[in-house]
Design an enzyme around this catalytic site. Sequence first.
Site, PDB file in Angstrom:
ATOM      1  N   ASN A 195      35.627  42.361  40.349  1.00  0.00           N
ATOM      2  CA  ASN A 195      37.048  42.578  40.548  1.00  0.00           C
ATOM      3  C   ASN A 195      37.822  41.996  39.384  1.00  0.00           C
ATOM      4  O   ASN A 195      37.446  40.993  38.788  1.00  0.00           O
ATOM      5  CB  ASN A 195      37.535  41.978  41.879  1.00  0.00           C
ATOM      6  CG  ASN A 195      37.960  40.545  41.748  1.00  0.00           C
ATOM      7  OD1 ASN A 195      39.079  40.244  41.297  1.00  0.00           O
ATOM      8  ND2 ASN A 195      37.072  39.632  42.111  1.00  0.00           N
ATOM      9  N   ALA A 196      38.902  42.687  39.070  1.00  0.00           N
ATOM     10  CA  ALA A 196      39.853  42.180  38.081  1.00  0.00           C
ATOM     11  C   ALA A 196      41.243  42.478  38.627  1.00  0.00           C
ATOM     12  O   ALA A 196      41.980  43.314  38.127  1.00  0.00           O
ATOM     13  CB  ALA A 196      39.641  42.858  36.730  1.00  0.00           C
ATOM     14  N   ILE A 197      41.540  41.791  39.726  1.00  0.00           N
ATOM     15  CA  ILE A 197      42.835  41.995  40.384  1.00  0.00           C
ATOM     16  C   ILE A 197      43.945  41.467  39.476  1.00  0.00           C
ATOM     17  O   ILE A 197      45.044  42.019  39.439  1.00  0.00           O
ATOM     18  CB  ILE A 197      42.874  41.252  41.747  1.00  0.00           C
ATOM     19  CG1 ILE A 197      41.684  41.638  42.637  1.00  0.00           C
ATOM     20  CG2 ILE A 197      44.196  41.490  42.453  1.00  0.00           C
ATOM     21  CD1 ILE A 197      41.557  43.088  42.977  1.00  0.00           C
ATOM     22  N   ASN A 255      45.797  28.409  47.888  1.00  0.00           N
ATOM     23  CA  ASN A 255      45.091  28.477  46.604  1.00  0.00           C
ATOM     24  C   ASN A 255      46.149  28.656  45.530  1.00  0.00           C
ATOM     25  O   ASN A 255      47.012  29.535  45.641  1.00  0.00           O
ATOM     26  CB  ASN A 255      44.114  29.666  46.649  1.00  0.00           C
ATOM     27  CG  ASN A 255      43.315  29.838  45.369  1.00  0.00           C
ATOM     28  OD1 ASN A 255      43.830  30.368  44.382  1.00  0.00           O
ATOM     29  ND2 ASN A 255      42.073  29.411  45.371  1.00  0.00           N
ATOM     30  N   ASN A 271      42.818  26.709  41.705  1.00  0.00           N
ATOM     31  CA  ASN A 271      41.964  27.658  40.990  1.00  0.00           C
ATOM     32  C   ASN A 271      42.056  27.363  39.502  1.00  0.00           C
ATOM     33  O   ASN A 271      43.055  27.685  38.864  1.00  0.00           O
ATOM     34  CB  ASN A 271      42.424  29.086  41.298  1.00  0.00           C
ATOM     35  CG  ASN A 271      41.603  30.132  40.579  1.00  0.00           C
ATOM     36  OD1 ASN A 271      40.656  29.816  39.855  1.00  0.00           O
ATOM     37  ND2 ASN A 271      41.959  31.383  40.766  1.00  0.00           N
ATOM     38  N   CYS A 280      39.866  31.247  37.418  1.00  0.00           N
ATOM     39  CA  CYS A 280      39.957  32.697  37.465  1.00  0.00           C
ATOM     40  C   CYS A 280      39.676  33.274  36.090  1.00  0.00           C
ATOM     41  O   CYS A 280      40.329  32.942  35.117  1.00  0.00           O
ATOM     42  CB  CYS A 280      41.322  33.157  37.940  1.00  0.00           C
ATOM     43  SG  CYS A 280      41.404  34.949  38.026  1.00  0.00           S
ATOM     44  N   LYS A 316      38.706  24.116  42.719  1.00  0.00           N
ATOM     45  CA  LYS A 316      37.742  25.222  42.821  1.00  0.00           C
ATOM     46  C   LYS A 316      37.123  25.482  41.459  1.00  0.00           C
ATOM     47  O   LYS A 316      37.813  25.866  40.518  1.00  0.00           O
ATOM     48  CB  LYS A 316      38.445  26.478  43.341  1.00  0.00           C
ATOM     49  CG  LYS A 316      37.496  27.649  43.521  1.00  0.00           C
ATOM     50  CD  LYS A 316      38.116  28.740  44.353  1.00  0.00           C
ATOM     51  CE  LYS A 316      37.180  29.918  44.493  1.00  0.00           C
ATOM     52  NZ  LYS A 316      37.792  30.995  45.284  1.00  0.00           N
ATOM     53  N   GLY A 339      28.547  34.797  48.047  1.00  0.00           N
ATOM     54  CA  GLY A 339      27.566  35.707  48.618  1.00  0.00           C
ATOM     55  C   GLY A 339      27.200  35.445  50.057  1.00  0.00           C
ATOM     56  O   GLY A 339      26.188  35.963  50.541  1.00  0.00           O
TER      57      GLY A 339
HETATM   58  C1  LIG Z   1      38.960  40.754  45.250  1.00  0.00           C
HETATM   59  C2  LIG Z   1      38.807  39.294  45.022  1.00  0.00           C
HETATM   60  C3  LIG Z   1      39.921  38.506  44.741  1.00  0.00           C
HETATM   61  C4  LIG Z   1      39.801  37.149  44.529  1.00  0.00           C
HETATM   62  N1  LIG Z   1      40.922  36.395  44.275  1.00  0.00           N
HETATM   63  C5  LIG Z   1      40.824  35.037  44.119  1.00  0.00           C
HETATM   64  C6  LIG Z   1      41.978  34.219  43.951  1.00  0.00           C
HETATM   65  O1  LIG Z   1      43.108  34.687  43.961  1.00  0.00           O
HETATM   66  N2  LIG Z   1      41.797  32.883  43.763  1.00  0.00           N
HETATM   67  C7  LIG Z   1      40.557  32.311  43.761  1.00  0.00           C
HETATM   68  O2  LIG Z   1      40.438  31.097  43.584  1.00  0.00           O
HETATM   69  N3  LIG Z   1      39.440  33.055  43.947  1.00  0.00           N
HETATM   70  C8  LIG Z   1      39.546  34.410  44.129  1.00  0.00           C
HETATM   71  N4  LIG Z   1      38.403  35.169  44.338  1.00  0.00           N
HETATM   72  C9  LIG Z   1      37.088  34.508  44.364  1.00  0.00           C
HETATM   73  C10 LIG Z   1      36.618  34.257  45.809  1.00  0.00           C
HETATM   74  O3  LIG Z   1      37.493  33.398  46.483  1.00  0.00           O
HETATM   75  C11 LIG Z   1      35.189  33.675  45.821  1.00  0.00           C
HETATM   76  O4  LIG Z   1      35.192  32.460  45.112  1.00  0.00           O
HETATM   77  C12 LIG Z   1      34.168  34.593  45.181  1.00  0.00           C
HETATM   78  O5  LIG Z   1      34.448  35.927  45.519  1.00  0.00           O
HETATM   79  C13 LIG Z   1      32.733  34.290  45.573  1.00  0.00           C
HETATM   80  O6  LIG Z   1      32.529  34.389  46.957  1.00  0.00           O
HETATM   81  P1  LIG Z   1      31.934  35.714  47.688  1.00  0.00           P
HETATM   82  O7  LIG Z   1      30.658  36.058  46.973  1.00  0.00           O
HETATM   83  O8  LIG Z   1      31.739  35.317  49.102  1.00  0.00           O
HETATM   84  O9  LIG Z   1      32.949  36.774  47.521  1.00  0.00           O
HETATM   85  C14 LIG Z   1      38.524  36.543  44.567  1.00  0.00           C
HETATM   86  C15 LIG Z   1      37.409  37.325  44.850  1.00  0.00           C
HETATM   87  C16 LIG Z   1      37.530  38.677  45.088  1.00  0.00           C
HETATM   88  C17 LIG Z   1      36.290  39.482  45.375  1.00  0.00           C
END
Ligand SMILES: Cc1cc2nc3c(=O)[nH]c(=O)nc-3n(C[C@H](O)[C@H](O)[C@H](O)COP(=O)(O)O)c2cc1C
Lengths: 315, 315, 272, 272
Positions: A74-76, A104, A132, A135, A170, A249
């Site tokens: 993702n690259a939101i 966050n 965070n 990112c 984080k 994961g």
């Molecule tokens: C679509 C998306 C948006 C995310 N946005 C943020 C964010 O705004 N701030 C942040 O600290 N982490 C963000 N993350 C990271 C997640 O909080 C998490 O650390 C990461 O996805 C790994 O966990 P997972 O494998 O369970 O998804 C985002 C992840 C995804 C997939």
Amino acid sequence: MKAKTFPQMAVQLGKLSLKNPVMTASGTFGYGEEYADYVDLNRLGAIVVKGLSLQPRLGNPPPRIMETAGGMLNAIGLQNIGVDAFIEEKLPYLRQYDVAVIANIYGESYAEYQKVAKKLSAVKGVHALEVNVSCPNVKKGGLSFGTDPKVAAMVTRKVKEETDLPVIIKLTPNVTDIAAVAAAVEKAGADALSLINTLTGMSVDLKSRKPHLKNITGGLSGPAIKPVALRMVWQVVKRVAIPVIGIGGIVNAVDALEFLMVGAKAVQVGTANFINPYATTDILEGMQNYLQDNNIKDINKLIGTFNAGGSSCSG
Amino acid sequence: MKAKTFPQMAVQLGKLSLKNPVMTASGTFGYGEEYADYVDLNRLGAIVVKGLSLQPRLGNPPPRIMETAGGMLNAIGLQNIGVDAFIEEKLPYLRQYDVAVIANIYGESYAEYQKVAKKLSAVKGVHALEVNVSCPNVKKGGLSFGTDPKVAAMVTRKVKEETDLPVIIKLTPNVTDIAAVAAAVEKAGADALSLINTLTGMSVDLKSRKPHLKNITGGLSGPAIKPVALRMVWQVVKRVAIPVIGIGGIVNAVDALEFLMVGAKAVQVGTANFINPYATTDILEGMQNYLQDNNIKDINKLIGTFNAGGSSCSG
Amino acid sequence: MAKNIFIGEILRNEEIRPNYFLMKVQLPDSFDEPRPGQFVMIRIAGLSEPFLGRPISIYSYSLRKSFVEIEFLYRIAGKGTQILAGLIKSSQVEVHGPLGGSYEVFPEKENIVFIAGGIGVAPLSLLAQYLCKNVCLVPSRMNFYLGAQTAKEIVGLDKLTRLCYNIQICTDDGSQGRKSLVTQAFAEDIKKYDPANTAVYACGPKGMMKALAGILGKGKFACQVSLEERMACGTGACMGCAVAVKDKQGDVAYKRVCSDGPVFNLADVIWE
Amino acid sequence: MAKNIFIGEILRNEEIRPNYFLMKVQLPDSFDEPRPGQFVMIRIAGLSEPFLGRPISIYSYSLRKSFVEIEFLYRIAGKGTQILAGLIKSSQVEVHGPLGGSYEVFPEKENIVFIAGGIGVAPLSLLAQYLCKNVCLVPSRMNFYLGAQTAKEIVGLDKLTRLCYNIQICTDDGSQGRKSLVTQAFAEDIKKYDPANTAVYACGPKGMMKALAGILGKGKFACQVSLEERMACGTGACMGCAVAVKDKQGDVAYKRVCSDGPVFNLADVIWE
Ligand SMILES: Cc1cc2nc3c(=O)[nH]c(=O)nc-3n(C[C@H](O)[C@H](O)[C@H](O)COP(=O)(O)O)c2cc1C
Ligand SMILES: Cc1cc2nc3c(=O)[nH]c(=O)nc-3n(C[C@H](O)[C@H](O)[C@H](O)COP(=O)(O)OP(=O)(O)OC[C@H]3O[C@@H](n4cnc5c(N)ncnc54)[C@H](O)[C@@H]3O)c2cc1C
Ligand SMILES: Cc1cc2nc3c(=O)[nH]c(=O)nc-3n(C[C@H](O)[C@H](O)[C@H](O)COP(=O)(O)OP(=O)(O)OC[C@H]3O[C@@H](n4cnc5c(N)ncnc54)[C@H](O)[C@@H]3O)c2cc1C
Ligand SMILES: Cc1cc2nc3c(=O)[nH]c(=O)nc-3n(C[C@H](O)[C@H](O)[C@H](O)COP(=O)(O)O)c2cc1C
Ligand code: FES
Ligand code: FES
């Protein structure tokens, strides 16, 4: 299920008391309300909301996501409504629930981090800040704060100056030595750590010769990264005394319990919400069942019970 | 297939000429003979053999491998017969083939790297050295050589002193800034780079509370790591002028072509061999078919054609 | 070039005991006749999960007119076997094999002793089948000791009763056959067998084989065992399936179950 | 709590044109009646590949005695749809939905114009079906412009001919209907329609919709379009499915196709 055998699920992360160790991961659960139709928010250990910045952020141009083997990129670009709108529009909704709300936060400078932290500390209904520093999607700031132990420590110190809330840092996995960053941040006063954020990755389209994400690179999440996350949590847990929240994961109760066993005090569920909106409560129930089946009366009895000594030779 | 339309597959990596860009990844193809029943070794771009050390190495106690989502962990511990036995027992077999043989080497000190390099340079039938500065499984050396740009550069210089063969440095992904390591190694005289080696990960067994690998951590490989590999290859290709070999999660021709498009001059196929012993030649054929279907007469015309500018908005 | 990867069609996949399955697969007749002890790596055709193939012994082999039928006897141990167990008739599986070495047979020896624990019956059953086919008068010379925790885990008996005259069944709880460990039952009979004139074959859990090593003592009986270890390649290339054995000098060496084994001399195996 | 994730059984999954499939799925009757324009996220039950669900419009909906039947019309675009296309009757799929908003309907408007490119016919067909059911005398007021590259990509016609009197078919190569772009055919008719009394609905490739935006000019016609973007959550949480639209101040804002859309006012969409 008899009340008597119902396992004790509460965990304590420093000053932060949680009903249970199942939290949502930032950016994967919106501001909570997006999943309120699926999940009784009161049942969650905590809700970590989408990353908040001082000003609203437009985010990156699309396409923003791409599936990969066992995961997604993702690259939101941290699209969010900004801290003020969050406080005005989203927080009142969350206050209706009896659930820990963790904000966050994200900044492009120390001052921005501080301002966001200050605003969130002045209102009711925020129980902790998750900072965070990792990112990878935003060109300025993002990656660099979290990859240098000194800079990460400085962010920690700066945020701590502005708040009495527990501060969770984080961490990013895109570093040579995550335990060194963790130790630096602990020394700087962090109350807890959460890890991992996404691994930086990329996906391309052979036909058009272009990246699948407009931003070119993105953050890898989902089951594909779990082995890396588990390794890093283990390395960090050995190094610091403050509580660690495991992320990466986790899609089912066994995944969550593995992180706890390795030493995390709580876990966050991210990408799993997308493929199963009931993931958080499914995981919670699965954990409770596991504890009951194995006659473990308190989840804390499982935390950190990992025996790294080596497995007996299998089969 | 008319000879006329048969695409040109040869690539040039500095002094090293390859029939085609499909190589085997070290540690996943034994010493070549293990796959000779499946693959006509003459058809490969190059065979990179299992990592060789000065002395034979016993390797790690089992269990050594574990499956993960879209990949696997290994902690073989560089079990190998040692450089002398390789030269005596394995090289004669490989000399029968008209294929570039690349010796992957490993040492626990600069001196060991040098001695192994020297021995391999004195014999016929070795076409290049690939220096593993990244193996995460061995406690001493391994990780540290490849994670510090200065140390990685020193290994490069030391090995270059002992050999006239092309020297390929194989980089570890477990670093904050892989492009910085790449640049340091290039400056130190490396003829080419290969990346990525495995990401360090871990897997645990909830029931026994023990690690699945006796070594506790292991190296993650397979499709799960492809997005990280592709990103790193892209970052390195932008930074250095020497040829780059792409490795990580390649299981089919499209994967391989993506790495070439992003700028790699060749690729290595690793874990894919385990699930499909014909993987290398299947990929080679797939690449040829793709080039023919798209009327590309020379593989070099595809290399580096990636247009990062951003994709047109999909669908 | 070897062509030993095949797409097979499942003819049957049944739960014959709780958690124990019998799978019958149809393969092209170019699938080589397996030697007893050999195994295949099995994956689900076209699926990326499980990612790696799983090693399963060949339990039976029959050459039909224009195709081959093989059977597997397997136990749900984890994710991979769970997914296998969920496959319905007509599903396609990818079968890589036969792989590995085989048991050495000694047609001249008077006694042939099999000691199987649980699912370990699978490769030994193929061996018994092979001996019956290729060595005359063998059924009367074969002694099969078959053990499991309870009657529920006793599998493969139907086939064995057609092959061996002398079958001893043992369960830990006595729910079928004798209430004893299978190694115990053998130990009580051991005097019946002349070490020089007996071939012992064993397959089962580590604990069983370790106990057997103790019982057989220092090499008086020649005993071959099938070992198990997690595998990635199945062809000897990855070094993933290592087991510790004594090399000729008596030093520890890690051998590959897939290509140096899966059959080893029990006396060489180093137990943890 | 919403319960809008269902395990459905495939009743039919046929290739009706090369690369175009019609899938019929049986779902429990608790599956809500979809409003036109809504979609589902579909995955293969129990499989981890594809990892994410794929958004597919609901093409038809029928409430039977004790269950619901829905149809999807889909095109093989990549890995996910390829895997869907391989599913046989009786396979199970995980269906999450109905999701998203719907088209706004204007029963009072004289003319209803549909402009569909290729697979874009799917959501518009459900809309036409809905209008026929809920708005009287509508068939005669509906004008359907259906375009595709060649006759081979013209899908959904059988259903449409039962709903609309006036269907214009266009192909780029003239292999069926008129040889023209579908937007071109509409442009030529445009004078027949009074902007104030016409509702235009469109769905198709970006190029088509962009061209349509040019043809419709600055807001004289109210036109609603269905947009597509890759999705992860389908529920508005991940911000993954963003499209650029003008906000009230006319500035760029990224809206979520899954929850702010998939239907947008064409005039608001910002094309790259
Ligand atoms: C679509 C998306 C948006 C995310 N946005 C943020 C964010 O705004 N701030 C942040 O600290 N982490 C963000 N993350 C990271 C997640 O909080 C998490 O650390 C990461 O996805 C790994 O966990 P997972 O494998 O369970 O998804 C985002 C992840 C995804 C997939
Ligand atoms: C040569 C050989 C022949 C075999 N023949 C049979 C057979 O005929 N029938 C049968 O039921 N099983 C057989 N096995 C064991 C079978 O391969 C494992 O049970 C299977 O791979 C487990 O996979 P899983 O994904 O279900 O379990 P996993 O989730 O991978 O593991 C479950 C448990 O089993 C252990 N395990 C995993 N793989 C192996 C392995 N290869 N060997 C031993 N333990 C393992 C793990 O450590 C774990 O404790 C054989 C193994 C080998 C090496
Ligand atoms: C609300 C909505 C409704 C849809 N309804 C239908 C329908 O009824 N029938 C139908 O055939 N398709 C429909 N689509 C498009 C469908 O979702 C995509 O074709 C599908 O997700 C592609 O997945 P894939 O794995 O096959 O392809 P991928 O391998 O993921 O991609 C193949 C190509 O399609 C593009 N693509 C991938 N996902 C999407 C997407 N969600 N939208 C647009 N382009 C995409 C990619 O960029 C790439 O160029 C709809 C999309 C949305 C958002
Ligand atoms: C079982 C195994 C053994 C390996 N041994 C070596 C080695 O000896 N030397 C080395 O440089 N890399 C070794 N590697 C790393 C691979 O060469 C390759 O860099 C990595 O697996 C990523 O590629 P893949 O995803 O295609 O497998 C090994 C990998 C595996 C899976
Ligand atoms: S499984 Fe690879 S060497 Fe045995
Ligand atoms: S797909 Fe997640 S917000 Fe739309």
